[in-house]
Scaffold this motif. Structure first.
Motif: not given
Length: 225
Positions: A41-65
């Motif tokens: 997201l820092e490198e590209h312009t994105v119009d929408l995110i399809l986001l899983d919740v249970m991911m390694p390193q950082m979950d979807g809740y934390e990404v959203t926050r």
């Protein structure tokens, strides 16, 4: 062409989503975890995110926050196997725009993506047109066949919110938190403002504001009711 970031650690699921989205005219980026998603997201312009919740390193809740705290309001559609009431509530409270549970219906996913992109355009343009009625966010004006009128700020914000999501029910607490802050106001604030809007637009041919008993309020387009 819209660009969608798919943040999903399951390779098969990610591949299926990429095929469906590409076939429907979207450009796709893929991240396998939350940290990688934020980097893309820092490198590209994105119009929408399809986001899983249970991911390694950082979950979807934390990404959203993190995104919302940094004033990044890219539309987010959480797609996850976590289907509990508390999980869904946490997703919306963190800042997601919509929530689907796996296994995902591909057609429904595409409809939801289209709706989120349409709402994002409304927010970016700061204008909303419903039939012969037009709302301009920057000036808080409402224009229809009877002319133009400037609405009080809170009334306009409530009306714009409800009309941006036709047929979606918002609870009184959701509206209080969004427009009056965490401390909110007294319990009569939202009903008072809703009644003012109903009285003001009782003869409007394009929409009505409906009470969903026991739940909250929604706007209904009369050409779709």
């Amino acid at each position: 062409m819209f660009t969608i970031l798919v943040a999903e650690d399951n390779k098969n699921t990610a591949r299926l989503m990429e095929v469906v989205l590409t076939q429907n005219g979207y450009q796709v980026l893929h991240a396998t975890n939350g940290v990688e998603a934020l980097s893309l997201l820092e490198e590209h312009t994105v119009d929408l995110i399809l986001l899983d919740v249970m991911m390694p390193q950082m979950d979807g809740y934390e990404v959203t926050r993190i995104l919302r705290e940094n004033n990044n309001f890219t539309p987010i559609l959480m797609v996850t196997a976590k289907d509990g009431r508390d999980d869904i509530r946490k997703g919306f409270m963190t800042g997601t725009d919509d929530y689907m549970t796996k296994p995902v219906d591909e057609v429904e996913m595409l409809y939801r993506i289209q709706a989120l992109l349409r709402r994002a355009k409304i927010a970016a343009d700061h204008e909303l047109t419903i039939g012969g009625s037009k709302l301009s966010y920057d000036s808080h004006t409402f224009t229809d066949a009877n002319g133009e009128q400037i609405l009080p700020k809170k009334e306009f914000q409530l009306l714009f919110k409800l009309l941006s999501y036709p047929n979606k029910t918002f609870t009184k607490n959701q509206l209080l938190e969004e427009f009056w802050g965490a401390d909110g106001s007294d319990s009569k604030t939202i009903p008072v403002h809703i009644n003012r809007l109903r009285d003001r637009f009782k003869d409007n041919p394009d929409f009505s504001i409906v009470t969903v008993h026991g739940l909250g309020y929604k706007a209904v387009r009369k050409d779709q009711s």
